[in-house]
Design an enzyme around this catalytic site. Structure first.
Site, mmCIF file in Angstrom:
data_model
loop_
_atom_site.group_PDB
_atom_site.id
_atom_site.type_symbol
_atom_site.label_atom_id
_atom_site.label_comp_id
_atom_site.label_asym_id
_atom_site.label_seq_id
_atom_site.Cartn_x
_atom_site.Cartn_y
_atom_site.Cartn_z
ATOM 1 C CG ASP A 109 -2.234 0.661 1.039
ATOM 2 O OD1 ASP A 109 -2.329 1.509 0.133
ATOM 3 O OD2 ASP A 109 -3.172 0.367 1.799
ATOM 4 C CG ASP B 43 -9.598 2.546 -0.129
ATOM 5 O OD1 ASP B 43 -9.151 1.401 -0.314
ATOM 6 O OD2 ASP B 43 -8.959 3.440 0.446
HETATM 7 C C1 GLA Z 1 -5.729 1.922 2.122
HETATM 8 C C2 GLA Z 1 -6.204 0.744 1.327
HETATM 9 C C3 GLA Z 1 -7.242 -0.026 2.113
HETATM 10 C C4 GLA Z 1 -6.655 -0.465 3.432
HETATM 11 C C5 GLA Z 1 -6.150 0.741 4.192
HETATM 12 C C6 GLA Z 1 -5.410 0.329 5.453
HETATM 13 O O1 GLA Z 1 -6.725 2.890 2.238
HETATM 14 O O2 GLA Z 1 -6.697 1.139 0.091
HETATM 15 O O3 GLA Z 1 -7.682 -1.138 1.378
HETATM 16 O O4 GLA Z 1 -5.619 -1.365 3.183
HETATM 17 O O5 GLA Z 1 -5.266 1.515 3.411
HETATM 18 O O6 GLA Z 1 -4.910 1.400 6.153
#
Ligand code: GLA
Length: 724
Positions: A474, A544
């Protein structure tokens, strides 16, 4: 095929359906002559002229600057009279800027060289052409590299600069490719959005002046995308001219379409020149990221099919292209930071009964991270949460017959972390200023090798410590204040690009050391969904936002370029956590079908009736998984455009099997015989749909009659099989 006609001094690069033609003037300027449908002759010098007469500096020396401002320069350089947007600029060590590039030599060959330290398309025997241009006065050689992917109708381009001056100089602009178009293109296609609504398609008109799509965020970002296309005005989904460029790069970019005083259109793409200067010592080379360029006369569906085939064949890690991707369940929206080993095992127990293949443990397993304000950089397991350690948890999940995956955010450091307390200088910051926080975190200074090595060491040790088969990588904030205390003043402009190079180095090391690992990239959802990242990870978390209506628009834009198998698509809770929309469980699954299917919810807590639907949803995904991964994708209707419904289909390469997805976002009342015209079938083959037999041409021209669906947010998946 690459042809050089030495008499006419013309290069012709042919793919199955297109020709790309360049010519060298008598003074040595390299011009962009033609790009479009395949032509059979190299007798095209006339098309490069800048007016009725050969208006070249050798014939009309008094108007050299006017010539420079008109000529369709193949690789435009700044400061010497071409006042349109340029691709390259260099400042010498006396502080003067500007250059003039002329043809020096060329080479045609079959073994494409990989770009140093950066992802680039595999050559696999495709023909390449290097054209060396030089500026003798400055002491610079610029090599334009072209590779022709005939069956995909794609040409890749990249550029290498070599300093031959005996002194250092500074590259202040380094764009990878330019096209000078002579045609009647009138529209621009680009992708835009924000967090939770990435890559929505925008179509705008080409006007005088410049249209720019760009990122200065250190990654492509949620907002813009390193892609640009121009289209002819009458272009529908299947018919019309389209010229497209997609940059294989994961940092700051700029893509521009410029219409000049002569109604000519110049299109370019490359690293953004803002926050970029690269010091090149004498004898050194600088390589620019590669561009995937194409022309299609079959409009956006033609362009999409070319891109998809090309990505599958030459960019995605080969071993994953056809491999079955696991159906995963991710605990992020199920628990956020509030979990422990027993909670994860409970989810895994239920998930394994339902047919889910893998549990992914998301953010919150390390340091003392119980919220998003600490511990990034402290990649040590939190044994208060995971009692007995990581291996014990992974073994328990494996014992249920499930694989295990884990989340990292390697490029970041929290101010509240042991790593920051011992190495505050490892965070990017402008000297003398308090660095700005975003999601309460700083960005690590990846221009320091010791930082990159340290982070790799932590990742490596964690992955070695248990049977971990998947990593979600990420990146949850953009890069600002890109300055490094470790670099001298005249190299500060390199920090943004060095970050991207270090990211590539880390991912390369990771996939080499753990060849069976499935890597999924992510950046606050889909802020770094680009061709560069797809070289290392065959799938990327798309957004997301898993609300199926929003996903229709996100996936439409993403699939315009990238194969369906690259998009992370999950079934999440309703009401949706991002926008609160309530939608049926099966509609969420049907929208997630055309991607790497998974779940992002607490299976132990959802309603029993929904849980009972999961095995059939997984069975449906597995039934179509291979078709979705390998077939041709066609856009039929867009909810973004019509405000009512969305429809697309996937057809197998042999045209014997297809699947149609139809989503009715807004219900229709009293609509009779809604006909959906299918695409991509064989006209003369007979197909069975809903137990009825139709000829392919009937389904494509007359259409398939969609059964009336009652209510908003309804979906249907229709199977189409060749009869006999
Ligand atoms: C990002 C990702 C999510 C999750 C969060 C965790 O927003 O896109 O899927 O993994 O971080 O902090």
């Amino acid at each position: 095929m690459v042809i050089f006609d030495g008499d006419k001094r013309v290069f012709k690069l042919d793919t199955d359906n297109t020709s790309y033609v360049m010519g060298i003037t008598e003074e040595g300027y390299l011009g962009n002559i033609y790009y479009g449908k395949k032509v059979d002759s190299t007798d095209l010098v006339y098309a490069m002229r800048t007016g009725e007469h050969p208006f070249t500096p050798s014939k009309v020396p008094g108007e050299k600057i006017s010539f420079m401002d008109k000529f369709p320069m193949e690789y435009p350089f700044a400061g010497t009279g071409d006042f349109r947007s340029s691709c390259i600029n260099i400042r010498d060590n006396a502080g003067q800027e500007g250059l003039e590039l002329k043809y020096k030599s060329h080479n045609i060959y079959a073994e494409k060289r990989k770009i140093d330290g950066m992802p680039s398309a595999r050559g696999d025997g495709s023909m390449s052409l290097d054209i060396v241009l030089s500026d003798e006065a400055l002491g610079a050689e610029v090599t334009l590299v072209y590779t022709v992917y005939e069956e995909c109708d794609i040409i890749t381009r990249s550029v290498k600069v070599q300093n031959t001056s005996g002194k250092e100089f500074y590259i202040t602009k380094a764009l990878s490719a330019c096209l000078n178009l002579e045609t009647d293109v009138s529209d621009i296609l680009s992708l835009h959005g924000s967090w939770a609504r990435e890559r929505h398609i925008q179509r705008s008109k080409i006007e005088y002046g410049s249209y720019v799509t760009e990122s200065l965020r250190g990654e492509p970002g949620h907002q813009d995308h390193p892609f640009i296309a121009v289209l002819s005005g009458n272009c529908s989904e299947n018919c019309g001219d389209v010229y497209a460029m997609n940059l294989i790069y994961s940092g700051n970019f700029i893509a521009r379409v410029q219409k000049d005083q002569f109604d000519k259109v110049r299109m370019s793409i490359g690293i953004h020149p803002e926050h970029f200067t690269w010091k090149l010592e004498s004898g050194q080379c600088f390589e620019m990221p590669e561009v995937i360029m194409q022309y299609s006369c079959k409009s956006t569906n033609g362009m999409t099919n070319n891109f998809h085939d090309f990505f599958r064949k030459y960019i995605l890690p080969s071993k994953w292209v056809e491999a079955e991707r696991p159906v995963l369940i991710n605990n992020w929206e199920a628990t956020y930071f509030d979990f422990n080993d027993d909670k994860l095992v409970q989810i895994a127990e239920e998930a394994s009964k339902l047919g889910i293949d893998m549990l992914v443990m998301d953010d919150g397993w390390f340091g003392h991270r119980n919220a998003d304000n600490s511990s990034l950089g402290d990649w040590y397991v939190n044994e208060e949460k995971l009692k007995g350690g990581l291996k014990k948890l992974v073994d328990r999940v494996n014992a249920l017959g499930m694989k295990f995956g884990i989340w990292f955010e390697p490029e970041m450091i929290s101010p509240d972390s042991d790593l920051y307390r011992s190495h505050p200088e490892w965070a990017l910051a402008l000297d003398g200023r308090e660095p700005g926080l975003c999601r309460t975190q700083y960005v690590l200074d990846f221009s320091r090798h010791e930082v990159v090595d340290y982070i790799y060491g932590r990742l490596h040790d964690i992955l070695e410590s248990a049977n971990i088969e998947y990593v979600k990588w990420d990146m949850n904030r953009p890069i600002a204040e890109a300055a490094s205390l470790s670099l001298p003043a005249d190299r500060q402009g390199e920090v943004m690009h060095r970050h991207v190079l270090a990211l590539y180095e880390l991912q390369e090391r990771l996939v080499n050391d753990f060849p069976d690992l499935l890597l999924e990239n992510c950046s606050g959802g889909g802020a770094r969904f680009d061709a560069g990242m797809l070289y290392y990870s065959p799938q990327i978390w798309c957004s997301d936002n898993a609300d199926p209506v929003e996903r229709l628009m996100i996936q439409e834009g993403t699939h315009l370029i990238y194969p369906l198998s690259t998009t992370g698509t999950h079934v999440a809770d309703s009401p949706n956590h991002v926008n609160g929309r309530i939608t049926p469980f099966d509609t969420r699954a049907d929208v997630a079908l055309t991607g790497t299917f998974g779940y992002e919810l607490d299976v132990t807590r959802i309603a029993e009736e929904e849980r009972n639907l999961i095995p059939a949803q997984i069975e449906k995904y597995k039934k179509y998984r291979n078709l979705i991964q390998t077939g041709d994708y066609y856009r039929i209707a867009s909810f973004r455009e019509n405000g009512r419904y969305d429809s697309y289909m996937v057809v197998s390469k042999d045209k014997n099997k297809a699947v149609l997805v139809y989503v009715q976002v807004v219900t229709d009342s009293n609509v009779l015989n809604k006909k959906i015209k299918l695409c991509g079938l064989a006209s003369d083959k007979k197909y069975i749909v809903d137990d009825m037999e139709y000829l392919g041409s009937t389904l494509m021209n007359v259409g398939y009659i969609m059964k009336p669906l009652r209510g908003d947010f309804q979906s249907v998946v229709v199977e189409i099989n060749c009869a006999g």
